[in-house]
Design a protein around this motif. Structure first.
Motif, PDB file in Angstrom:
ATOM      1  N   VAL A   4       0.847  -1.192   0.000  1.00  0.00           N
ATOM      2  CA  VAL A   4       0.000   0.000   0.000  1.00  0.00           C
ATOM      3  C   VAL A   4       0.883   1.243   0.000  1.00  0.00           C
ATOM      4  CG1 VAL A   4      -1.712   1.270   1.352  1.00  0.00           C
ATOM      5  CG2 VAL A   4      -1.854  -1.224   1.179  1.00  0.00           C
ATOM      6  N   ARG A   5       0.515   2.228  -0.813  1.00  0.00           N
ATOM      7  CA  ARG A   5       1.317   3.453  -0.855  1.00  0.00           C
ATOM      8  C   ARG A   5       1.171   4.232   0.451  1.00  0.00           C
ATOM      9  NH1 ARG A   5       3.947   6.848  -4.237  1.00  0.00           N
ATOM     10  NH2 ARG A   5       3.386   5.759  -6.153  1.00  0.00           N
ATOM     11  N   VAL A   6       2.315   4.535   1.040  1.00  0.00           N
ATOM     12  CA  VAL A   6       2.394   5.381   2.223  1.00  0.00           C
ATOM     13  C   VAL A   6       3.473   6.413   1.929  1.00  0.00           C
ATOM     14  CG1 VAL A   6       2.875   5.488   4.697  1.00  0.00           C
ATOM     15  CG2 VAL A   6       1.725   3.470   3.744  1.00  0.00           C
ATOM     16  N   GLY A   7       3.071   7.658   1.740  1.00  0.00           N
ATOM     17  CA  GLY A   7       4.043   8.668   1.344  1.00  0.00           C
ATOM     18  C   GLY A   7       4.592   8.366  -0.032  1.00  0.00           C
ATOM     19  N   GLU A   8       5.905   8.206  -0.121  1.00  0.00           N
ATOM     20  CA  GLU A   8       6.554   7.959  -1.404  1.00  0.00           C
ATOM     21  C   GLU A   8       6.940   6.501  -1.606  1.00  0.00           C
ATOM     22  OE1 GLU A   8       6.780  10.293  -3.746  1.00  0.00           O
ATOM     23  OE2 GLU A   8       5.642  11.510  -2.307  1.00  0.00           O
TER      24      GLU A   8
ATOM     25  N   PHE B 298       5.795   2.053  -1.070  1.00  0.00           N
ATOM     26  CA  PHE B 298       4.734   1.060  -0.892  1.00  0.00           C
ATOM     27  C   PHE B 298       5.158   0.132   0.242  1.00  0.00           C
ATOM     28  CE2 PHE B 298       3.911   2.549  -5.149  1.00  0.00           C
ATOM     29  CZ  PHE B 298       2.515   2.556  -5.215  1.00  0.00           C
ATOM     30  N   VAL B 299       4.247  -0.068   1.190  1.00  0.00           N
ATOM     31  CA  VAL B 299       4.557  -0.797   2.425  1.00  0.00           C
ATOM     32  C   VAL B 299       3.632  -1.998   2.556  1.00  0.00           C
ATOM     33  CG1 VAL B 299       4.769  -0.623   4.938  1.00  0.00           C
ATOM     34  CG2 VAL B 299       5.251   1.385   3.505  1.00  0.00           C
ATOM     35  N   GLY B 300       4.187  -3.123   2.955  1.00  0.00           N
ATOM     36  CA  GLY B 300       3.399  -4.335   3.172  1.00  0.00           C
ATOM     37  C   GLY B 300       3.015  -4.498   4.628  1.00  0.00           C
ATOM     38  N   PRO B 301       2.076  -5.409   4.914  1.00  0.00           N
ATOM     39  CA  PRO B 301       1.563  -5.584   6.276  1.00  0.00           C
ATOM     40  C   PRO B 301       2.451  -6.468   7.146  1.00  0.00           C
ATOM     41  CG  PRO B 301       0.379  -7.039   4.793  1.00  0.00           C
ATOM     42  CD  PRO B 301       1.317  -6.226   3.932  1.00  0.00           C
TER      43      PRO B 301
ATOM     44  N   TYR C 204       2.687   0.851   8.299  1.00  0.00           N
ATOM     45  CA  TYR C 204       1.541   0.266   7.598  1.00  0.00           C
ATOM     46  C   TYR C 204       0.267   0.685   8.333  1.00  0.00           C
ATOM     47  CZ  TYR C 204      -1.436  -3.137   5.209  1.00  0.00           C
ATOM     48  OH  TYR C 204      -2.419  -3.734   4.453  1.00  0.00           O
ATOM     49  N   PRO C 205      -0.609   1.483   7.687  1.00  0.00           N
ATOM     50  CA  PRO C 205      -1.709   2.106   8.424  1.00  0.00           C
ATOM     51  C   PRO C 205      -3.016   1.327   8.479  1.00  0.00           C
ATOM     52  CG  PRO C 205      -1.564   3.054   6.242  1.00  0.00           C
ATOM     53  CD  PRO C 205      -0.460   2.038   6.328  1.00  0.00           C
ATOM     54  N   ILE C 206      -3.102   0.200   7.780  1.00  0.00           N
ATOM     55  CA  ILE C 206      -4.372  -0.555   7.802  1.00  0.00           C
ATOM     56  C   ILE C 206      -4.245  -1.634   8.874  1.00  0.00           C
ATOM     57  CG2 ILE C 206      -6.173  -1.624   6.421  1.00  0.00           C
ATOM     58  CD1 ILE C 206      -4.689  -0.802   3.915  1.00  0.00           C
ATOM     59  N   VAL C 207      -4.610  -1.283  10.076  1.00  0.00           N
ATOM     60  CA  VAL C 207      -4.455  -2.198  11.196  1.00  0.00           C
ATOM     61  C   VAL C 207      -5.716  -2.214  12.041  1.00  0.00           C
ATOM     62  CG1 VAL C 207      -1.955  -1.802  11.317  1.00  0.00           C
ATOM     63  CG2 VAL C 207      -3.498  -0.452  12.769  1.00  0.00           C
ATOM     64  N   LEU C 208      -5.861  -3.286  12.766  1.00  0.00           N
ATOM     65  CA  LEU C 208      -6.856  -3.377  13.820  1.00  0.00           C
ATOM     66  C   LEU C 208      -6.098  -3.270  15.139  1.00  0.00           C
ATOM     67  CD1 LEU C 208      -9.806  -5.861  14.094  1.00  0.00           C
ATOM     68  CD2 LEU C 208      -8.307  -5.487  16.029  1.00  0.00           C
TER      69      LEU C 208
END
Length: 374
Positions: free
Chosen positions: A261-265, A267-270, A307-311
């Motif tokens: 997922v793009r975060v800033g400049e 792409f970051v994985g979970p 990585y911002p998609i977290v629970l």
């Protein structure tokens, strides 16, 4: 997410996880020091404890709770911990009603619930303690595509069913040099009311507000598409198709593709490290009582390696309990939960991300506040 009321007497036996934990009550009403975090053989406690601790709440924590109970039981065979994975809302309501000693929740207490906690907590207050972080992966099944990068706006367009083909210019722009098939996209969402959906839609609303016109919600807000029950249902539905995409706990991805997922400049994985890092960039919620660690996750962060998609899930406890036995048992159990060994046990069993040392230190200080009334 919807809320329901469950009483202690209504705890279904089949749903309650019960493990024996260890000996001797350590009644130290005046102590403000956190119970020592030790090895699994020490159970994370300075002295063994006894009694029964009843908890209820988030089903997301169920596998982690099994690991925490198992790690704690070797040192504390004369104590019992019950946990009913009835859902976050039910756990909070049972806790505020005094039916359970500890709640697991994918959301911190709101202002109204905090006010109600003063009476429930024997004149003290409730403490929201972040103890569980689980990355939510964007899973896909697309023959011939082994690596996929997606920006927040592209993810939002896909799940809002406005980007409908894998060779759409928005997807292609995120994946230069990748041959994308002219194949329909089939987004798969949760059919049930879930904390995973609430956190995923929070991310979409924050990170892609112009592309996602819906409010965050535990119930999926977009009509049509394919829906599946629970995490296992989404994973199964994505795996059964070609051109499918969904969202689920990263630990359940199996052989499916996992998008970065793009975060800033970048792409970051979970990864566990990237998921845990998001809590270190979170902001404390204003106006909370002393010791409460409610956090606002920055879903739109541009920080490198986050990585911002977290629970992010909490344990909710009282700062003050009516009796010393309960206070000591809750305090000791929480000390193990946030210890390095407790967090690693949860990671091994549930695929969660261990919290950072800095956050652990904050939570341990709050645990140290727990005491008996009087």
């Amino acid at each position: 997410m919807k809320r329901s009321t469950r009483s202690r007497t209504a705890l279904p036996a089949a749903a309650v996880l019960t493990l024996a934990l260890s000996a001797c009550s350590a009644a130290n009403e005046a102590s403000t020091e956190p119970a020592a975090s030790g090895s699994a053989s020490e159970g994370g406690t300075a002295t063994a404890v006894s009694g029964t601790l009843d908890g209820a709440g988030a089903s997301s924590q169920q596998a982690a709770m099994q690991a925490w109970q198992a790690g704690f039981t070797g040192a504390n065979p004369d104590a019992t911990v019950n946990y009913d994975p009835a859902g976050s809302g039910a756990g909070r309501e049972q806790f505020l009603a005094g039916a359970v000693d500890l709640a697991g929740s994918d959301a911190y207490l709101d202002d109204e619930e905090l006010a109600a906690a003063q009476e429930r907590c024997s004149g003290g207050t409730a403490l929201d303690l972040p103890v569980y972080v689980s990355p939510i992966a964007v899973l896909y099944n697309l023959e011939g595509v082994d690596s996929l990068q997606l920006s927040p706006a592209t993810i939002a367009g896909i799940f809002d069913q406005r980007i409908t083909s894998w060779d759409d210019p928005a997807v292609a722009a995120d994946n230069p040099g990748v041959t994308l098939p002219a194949r329909p996209i089939t987004p798969v969402n949760r059919a049930d009311d879930s904390g995973t959906t609430e956190n995923f839609t929070e991310y979409l609303a924050a990170a892609a507000p112009e592309a996602w016109p819906h409010e965050p919600d535990g119930e999926w807000p977009v009509a049509g598409g394919e829906a599946a029950q629970g995490t296992s249902g989404v994973v199964s539905a994505v795996g059964a198709g070609d051109g499918t995409i969904g969202y689920a706990d990263a630990s359940q991805a199996g052989d499916l593709g996992v998008a970065t997922v793009r975060v800033g400049e970048e792409f970051v994985g979970p990864t566990p490290e990237a998921a845990a890092a998001v809590l270190d960039t979170a902001s404390p919620v204003e106006g909370r009582p002393d010791g409460d660690i409610a956090l606002e996750v920055d879903r739109a962060t541009t920080e490198s390696g986050v990585y911002p998609i977290v629970l992010a899930s909490y344990h909710i406890a009282c700062s003050t309990y009516e009796d010393a036995e309960t206070a000591d048992l809750v305090k000791a159990f929480l000390a193990y939960v946030v210890s390095e060994e407790g967090q690693q046990a949860a990671a091994d069993n549930a695929g969660s991300a261990p919290i950072s040392d800095d956050l652990r230190s904050q939570v341990e200080s709050s645990i140290g506040m727990i005491a008996a009334a009087g």
